[in-house]
Enzyme design. Structure first.
Site: not given
Ligand code: 9MG
Length: 282
Positions: A262, A228
């Site tokens: 995750r 991210k």
């Protein structure tokens, strides 16, 4: 009595020696841009072999998503999301791994549960009308994530007075709504939603306070930071060069109390977690 996170066919311990190594959730995107040629059959073959590889590498959960949640991504019509997710879910049912479906749509939740999904991962925190009803009578795990605004608008101007307190309050309200609907707490995990309506500073404040989120809500925490922009902001790297930074974030999340991480890069993350585990746990 020992505590577990109950997810359909699977149960993940939350205390005792077996809870010391985190659950690694491998990301399986079944969006057209994740296939080599966009063809559905090839897409399914790719999904299967990618899932098998992630399991060999140590994933104990696979998160199947048919709608991109990147900032600015458009929402996908219901029929198209079902056409993307359901064949993959049915194909992966033969594998010995917990299957999570990443969706905000109650209709997709219902179909996924009929097909035997073990977890529903809702970035919208089960706020859509009908979402709670779609999952309440099943025995699947539920991941409630925090998001400010929507994927289309969330990164425009995220604002909080106290991001950690506000995320905890939101998650607490959603947990309350779910338990009031008769859903057992043993089925629920919570997620601060890294990158979903947060600045870089908000994201790192939440990462440092994962233990507080876990303790105040008394629920397992799932953390998703893989590749991210919060990794890019610190490393200065583009998305395709964020492996080392993402592993650093996964280790930090586990050190701060996350039970589930995750990730895209299962093999490298699991290796790093194994070494960190050997070095820190007696
Ligand atoms: C679908 N998705 C993308 N990022 C995510 C995150 O951080 N957490 C969860 N639960 N789902 C995510």
């Amino acid at each position: 009595m020992s505590k577990n996170l109950h997810c359909g066919r699977f149960s993940f311990p939350l205390d005792g020696p077996d809870a010391r190594f985190p659950v690694v959730m491998g990301i399986l995107n079944v969006t057209p841009d994740s296939f080599s040629d966009g063809g559905r059959y090839q897409g399914l073959e790719f999904a299967m072999s990618h899932a098998e590889e992630m399991i060999r590498d140590g994933a104990t959960m696979i998160d199947i998503g048919g709608e991109s949640t990147r900032p600015g991504s458009p929402s996908v019509p219901l029929g198209e999301e079902l056409r993307r997710v359901m064949p993959a879910l049915y194909a992966l049912k033969t594998l010995d791994v917990a299957l999570s479906v990443d969706t905000c749509k109650p209709e997709v939740m219902r179909e996924a549960l009929i097909a035997g999904a073990d977890m529903i991962n809702d970035i919208n925190g089960f706020r859509a009308p009908g979402a709670l009803e779609a999952v309440q009578d099943s025995d699947c795990g539920l991941c409630i994530m925090h998001m400010q605004a929507t994927p289309q608008t969330m990164q425009q101007a995220p604002q909080y007075t106290d991001v950690v307190a506000e995320v905890i309050a939101f998650l607490g309200e959603r947990v309350q709504a779910m338990t009031a609907a008769g859903i057992a707490r043993e089925r629920i995990c919570v997620d601060p939603g890294f990158g979903f309506g947060k600045t870089v500073e908000h994201n790192y404040a939440l990462l440092r306070q994962l233990g507080r989120i876990r303790d105040e809500l008394d629920l397992p925490v799932l953390a998703g930071m893989s590749r991210k922009s919060m990794i890019g902001a610190v490393t200065g790297r583009p998305v395709e060069q964020r492996l080392a930074g993402s592993i650093g974030a996964a280790l930090a999340a586990v050190a701060h109390g996350a039970r589930i991480v995750r990730v895209h890069d299962v093999a490298d993350t699991v290796d790093a977690l194994k070494v960190w585990h050997a070095a820190t746990i007696d």
